[in-house]
Design a protein around this motif. Structure first.
Motif, PDB file in Angstrom:
ATOM      1  N   PHE A   1      28.329  36.169  44.463  1.00  0.00           N
ATOM      2  CA  PHE A   1      27.973  35.450  45.681  1.00  0.00           C
ATOM      3  C   PHE A   1      27.018  36.272  46.547  1.00  0.00           C
ATOM      4  N   ALA A   2      27.323  37.554  46.710  1.00  0.00           N
ATOM      5  CA  ALA A   2      26.493  38.400  47.581  1.00  0.00           C
ATOM      6  C   ALA A   2      25.056  38.454  47.054  1.00  0.00           C
ATOM      7  N   TYR A   3      24.910  38.464  45.729  1.00  0.00           N
ATOM      8  CA  TYR A   3      23.568  38.503  45.148  1.00  0.00           C
ATOM      9  C   TYR A   3      22.834  37.198  45.414  1.00  0.00           C
ATOM     10  N   LYS A   4      23.564  36.095  45.287  1.00  0.00           N
ATOM     11  CA  LYS A   4      22.976  34.777  45.531  1.00  0.00           C
ATOM     12  C   LYS A   4      22.433  34.692  46.960  1.00  0.00           C
ATOM     13  N   VAL A   5      23.256  35.167  47.905  1.00  0.00           N
ATOM     14  CA  VAL A   5      22.862  35.122  49.315  1.00  0.00           C
ATOM     15  C   VAL A   5      21.656  36.040  49.544  1.00  0.00           C
ATOM     16  N   SER A   6      21.720  37.258  48.970  1.00  0.00           N
ATOM     17  CA  SER A   6      20.618  38.217  49.158  1.00  0.00           C
ATOM     18  C   SER A   6      19.295  37.619  48.695  1.00  0.00           C
TER      19      SER A   6
ATOM     20  N   LYS B   1      18.836  43.979  46.565  1.00  0.00           N
ATOM     21  CA  LYS B   1      19.812  43.375  45.646  1.00  0.00           C
ATOM     22  C   LYS B   1      21.200  43.854  46.012  1.00  0.00           C
ATOM     23  N   ASN B   2      22.070  42.966  46.399  1.00  0.00           N
ATOM     24  CA  ASN B   2      23.442  43.375  46.699  1.00  0.00           C
ATOM     25  C   ASN B   2      24.420  42.629  45.812  1.00  0.00           C
TER      26      ASN B   2
ATOM     27  N   GLU C   1      28.393  45.519  51.229  1.00  0.00           N
ATOM     28  CA  GLU C   1      27.044  46.117  51.337  1.00  0.00           C
ATOM     29  C   GLU C   1      26.078  45.175  52.030  1.00  0.00           C
ATOM     30  N   LEU C   2      26.163  43.901  51.652  1.00  0.00           N
ATOM     31  CA  LEU C   2      25.257  42.906  52.227  1.00  0.00           C
ATOM     32  C   LEU C   2      25.477  42.793  53.740  1.00  0.00           C
ATOM     33  N   ILE C   3      26.756  42.780  54.134  1.00  0.00           N
ATOM     34  CA  ILE C   3      27.051  42.651  55.559  1.00  0.00           C
ATOM     35  C   ILE C   3      26.521  43.870  56.329  1.00  0.00           C
ATOM     36  N   GLU C   4      26.718  45.061  55.737  1.00  0.00           N
ATOM     37  CA  GLU C   4      26.206  46.275  56.396  1.00  0.00           C
ATOM     38  C   GLU C   4      24.702  46.186  56.620  1.00  0.00           C
ATOM     39  N   LYS C   5      23.996  45.722  55.592  1.00  0.00           N
ATOM     40  CA  LYS C   5      22.542  45.630  55.724  1.00  0.00           C
ATOM     41  C   LYS C   5      22.132  44.593  56.753  1.00  0.00           C
ATOM     42  N   LEU C   6      22.841  43.467  56.763  1.00  0.00           N
ATOM     43  CA  LEU C   6      22.519  42.416  57.726  1.00  0.00           C
ATOM     44  C   LEU C   6      22.742  42.897  59.156  1.00  0.00           C
ATOM     45  N   CYS C   7      23.767  43.723  59.339  1.00  0.00           N
ATOM     46  CA  CYS C   7      24.070  44.219  60.677  1.00  0.00           C
ATOM     47  C   CYS C   7      22.948  45.125  61.195  1.00  0.00           C
ATOM     48  N   LEU C   8      22.334  45.859  60.248  1.00  0.00           N
ATOM     49  CA  LEU C   8      21.250  46.761  60.645  1.00  0.00           C
ATOM     50  C   LEU C   8      19.979  46.012  61.017  1.00  0.00           C
ATOM     51  N   LEU C   9      19.870  44.764  60.564  1.00  0.00           N
ATOM     52  CA  LEU C   9      18.611  44.030  60.721  1.00  0.00           C
ATOM     53  C   LEU C   9      18.370  43.485  62.120  1.00  0.00           C
ATOM     54  N   ASN C  10      19.432  43.496  62.926  1.00  0.00           N
ATOM     55  CA  ASN C  10      19.249  43.025  64.294  1.00  0.00           C
ATOM     56  C   ASN C  10      18.787  41.579  64.387  1.00  0.00           C
ATOM     57  N   LEU C  11      19.459  40.730  63.660  1.00  0.00           N
ATOM     58  CA  LEU C  11      19.133  39.313  63.759  1.00  0.00           C
ATOM     59  C   LEU C  11      19.764  38.773  65.033  1.00  0.00           C
TER      60      LEU C  11
END
Lengths: 265, 280, 276
Positions: free
Chosen positions: C241-246, C258-259, C264-274
């Motif tokens: 699922f995480a890969y699909k979303v990424s 690629k997550n 991992e995906l959530i950590e990266k999204l948090c850094l993105l400042n959306l």
């Protein structure tokens, strides 16, 4: 199924429960033998009292033992009627037309009934106070000497314990298949003979197929865990023979031998 | 209204030391044509609940109404026969109910029990087989030569052939691989689209989110929540307290929201989710 | 690294001319976590039975811990490999949890006086210590599988094979078993081979071997295999699922790489400042 008392284990903690299964099996054997000897009313009285004592010690309710006699009532009444009229010994007590009741017949019938009651009561006490697996283990030990003449004591014991382990599983499965077939309109209670045969087939075939599947899986699981019926194994469950076992066995044997001697004389 | 439970309780082995209350004062209404999931732990009463729907289990107290059929504690088994046909119940691992030596014979077993003549039953068997997406060449085969997934389809066809209005399924995808499970769920969705009321017991919350429209949450013999699937998953924290799983999508959103995002937890599809994250 | 299992040119057929296992070769490294992925009927369960000699290969070679499998040393191989099967009910041999764990010890001729200590230790390990005297009918599928694992650990094998051990469990039971096995792998360096179609389990493995129609189709890291969409869909499996979303995020202009894991995906999204 829930009302069946014969052969069910009752998990109490009592003196009788704690006795070694081997002691209980051997005692039962002696008691059964003495019951089959013509011990007379005194002999049966002694055994009867002994059974009552054991039941009290085992904390089992006497009504429970009586309940285990219930399935036998039909057979017992049948035997009673047959015997009362068939045995023509002693003096005639009563007669209607060609049928006559003799005193000897009455006594013989009473003996047969007492024997039946004692046998059922004794066996019920054994199974109610001994876990099925301990019984199996006890039997295996007792049969062990027979291994020398090729009797597969260990294999038989393993077979019985696996059967015991899978009985509840198979009962559950039976219920599920019956319900599944009932959902397809099967009526297990009513209907013509032909319908009934079909109903039974719709239960038995799936049950067998699944039992064979289970057997194959089980064999794989046992083998993969290093089971080798011909190899050496240690035992987790060991039977411990205590002083109380020796004394109890001695008491029972002395009593039985006494009764047997009494009846022979 | 298709199915209605009013104050239904069920106690197993009543008045014995093994007495066990499996259902407690259950009130439930299931709409005609809906696709309802029943969720909850093992032992929460799901199986007992669904077996009331076709009268395999009678309520100890209370009334179950299925279409116009009333089931209460006093029903006789004979009276219940038409109900068995109206509400088809597929048990867990239904392939274990197959017993005939050909697929056709096994499928027509049900209709014949309900008095349908052999020719009509055979015609219906073909239709049922088509419904489970298998072709007629299977009719003469032995069900025991088929794969696990195919056997399960045959068993389900054996229920569908009775043309029930209501289809009740107990964990129909257990033990199937992901593709097999997906095809099975799509099959039920198609049957639901044709107007059948479908009720499914499942542990897989992704299936609930993707295929069902209503959900019933059970705990310790009671119904603790009912509603549309959106309503159920709107409150992930509550579900977590019941240690009920979240669908993978809902779980992801819930974790994001814990980290400061504000995304609607009832989102079902990926595109909406991406938009919500991107926040354009 | 030493090899736990070496498989060379393995062939096996149930019916003549229908190779269930068709020239399979792969090695498993000591202490690794390998997932063998494939849908039902891909031949993956047959491999487990071949490794411990429950089935006999038509040709080929299997070496376990340096011992080549043959008729003479099949019991030696079984001492080194524990296997958890699919159906929790059908591998529960003892009358109670205690007896079931003891079964393997009896077969290995462990002295009776040592058994209780071992049983307690491993029942604790799999969190079943409070259930020692329970009968199998009173346990859930997940609990039965934990007992099966305890029974295997008690025999201290080097390798544990899970043959679709979680496919009949509910999601909670599945997660618990997966976590327990992962823990064993990390703590005790036990070699784990899991035959599965659980993608989320494969994400956490060291290596994934993909089997289809009895052949090894691809062999690599979870990243290599699980993100190969063409391969996964051809095997009728889904991608994580995480890969699909990424991937979908990337298509929409949000680059997160690629997550495979949700975390991992959530950590990266948090850094993105959306916009939150």
């Amino acid at each position: 199924m829930g009302n069946m008392t014969l052969g069910k284990y009752l998990p109490f903690d009592s003196f009788i429960h704690r006795l070694d299964p081997r002691m209980k099996i051997v005692s039962l054997l002696f008691l059964l033998i003495s019951v089959f000897f013509d011990a007379g009313f005194i002999g049966y009285g002694i055994i009867g009292l002994f059974v009552c004592l054991v039941v009290v010690l085992s904390k089992i309710k006497i009504t429970y033992i009586l309940k285990s006699l219930k399935p036998m009532i039909f057979m017992m009444s049948f035997l009673m009627i047959l015997n009362v009229f068939m045995i023509q010994k002693g003096t005639v007590l009563f007669s209607i037309g060609p049928l006559a009741i003799y005193s000897g017949g009455l006594i013989q019938t009473a003996y047969i009934l007492i024997r039946l009651v004692l046998i059922v009561a004794l066996t019920t006490v054994l199974t109610a106070t001994t876990k099925p697996l301990d019984l199996t283990l006890g039997l295996e030990h007792l049969f062990n000497p027979l291994r020398k003449i090729g009797f597969p004591a260990h294999e038989v014991s393993m077979m019985i314990s696996i059967a015991l382990r899978f009985i509840p599983t198979l009962l559950e499965e039976t219920e599920r298949i019956m319900k599944a077939q009932a959902s397809r309109g099967v009526d297990f209670k009513e209907g013509s003979l032909k319908d009934k045969v079909k109903a039974i087939v719709s239960l038995i075939v799936p049950l067998f197929i699944s039992a064979f599947q289970r057997a194959e899986d089980l064999a794989n699981a046992m083998e993969s865990r290093g089971y080798n019926p011909d190899g050496k194994r240690t035992k987790y469950k060991v039977l411990k023979w205590r002083m109380s076992d020796t004394l109890s066995l001695l008491t029972t044997v002395v009593m039985c031998v006494g009764i047997i001697v009494m009846s022979v004389i | 209204m298709s199915i209605k439970f009013e104050q239904v309780s069920h106690t197993y082995s009543k008045n014995t030391p093994f007495q066990y209350i499996a259902l407690k004062d259950v009130d439930l209404a299931i709409e005609k044509g809906s696709f309802t999931a029943i969720i909850g732990h093992t032992g929460s009463g799901k199986s007992t609940l669904i077996q009331h729907i076709n009268g395999l289990i009678l309520p100890t107290s209370g009334i179950v109404t299925v279409n116009d059929f009333v089931v209460d504690a006093n029903n006789l088994p004979k009276v219940l026969r038409p109900l068995r046909q109206m509400a088809g119940l597929v048990f867990q691992f239904p392939e274990y109910q197959l017993f005939e030596d050909s697929v056709e014979k096994d499928i027509i077993f049900g209709p014949k029990n309900f008095g349908v003549d052999e020719e009509t039953a055979k015609q219906k068997a073909k239709e049922a087989l088509a419904m489970v997406k298998m072709d007629e060449s299977y009719l003469e085969k032995s069900p025991f030569d088929l794969s696990g997934g195919q056997k399960r389809r045959i068993a389900i066809a054996g229920i569908l052939v009775m043309e029930p209005d209501i289809l009740v399924l107990d964990e129909p995808t257990a033990g199937l691989d992901p593709q097999g499970a997906k095809e099975m769920m799509e099959l039920f969705k198609a049957l639901n689209d044709q107007g059948k009321t479908v009720i499914i017991v499942t542990h897989d919350m992704n299936q609930v989110l993707n295929y069902c429209d209503h959900a019933v949450v059970m705990n310790k013999g009671e119904i603790i929540k009912t509603g549309t699937v959106e309503e159920i998953f709107k409150d992930p924290e509550y579900l977590e307290t019941l240690s009920i799983d979240l669908p993978i999508m809902t779980h992801f959103i819930h974790e994001l929201n814990k980290n400061g995002f504000h995304i609607d937890p009832s989102i079902k599809d990926l595109d909406t989710l991406i938009k919500a994250i991107g926040g354009k | 690294m030493t090899k736990s299992i070496e498989i060379k040119n393995l062939f096996f057929e149930y019916d003549e001319n229908l190779n269930t296992i068709d020239d399979v070769s792969f090695d498993v490294e000591n202490g690794s976590y390998t997932v063998i992925l494939g849908h039902n009927g891909s031949g993956k369960s047959t491999i487990a039975k071949l490794i411990i000699g429950l089935l006999e290969a038509k040709s080929g070679k299997i070496v376990v811990d340096g011992i080549e499998l043959n008729d003479e040393n099949v019991y030696k191989v079984r001492e080194r490999v524990g296997i958890v099967f699919q159906n929790p009910d059908n591998q529960f041999i003892g009358a109670t949890v205690r007896d079931d764990i003891a079964f393997g010890l009896e077969n290995r001729c462990v002295p009776q006086t040592e058994m209780d200590g071992i049983i307690n230790k491993y029942a604790k390990k799999v969190d079943m210590i409070d259930f020692l005297d329970h009968e199998p009918t009173k346990l859930s599928g997940g609990q039965k599988q934990r007992v099966a694992i305890a029974g295997i650990l008690a025999m201290s094998p080097d390798i544990i094979i899970l043959d679709e051990a979680t496919s009949m469990l509910d999601p909670k039971g599945r997660r618990e078993i997966n976590a327990l096995v992962k823990e064993l792998n990390e703590e005790t360096n036990m070699t784990v081979i899991s035959i599965s179609h659980d993608i989320e389990e494969a994400v956490n493995a060291d290596r994934v071997v993909v089997l289809n129609n009895g052949k090894v189709v691809k062999d690599g890291t979870p990243e290599d295999i699980l993100t190969d969409e063409a391969l996964m869909y051809s095997l009728e499996l889904d991608v994580p699922f995480a890969y699909k979303v990424s991937k979908k995020l990337a298509e929409n202009g949000i680059e997160v790489g690629k997550n495979l894991k949700e975390k991992e995906l959530i950590e990266k999204l948090c850094l993105l400042n959306l916009n939150k």
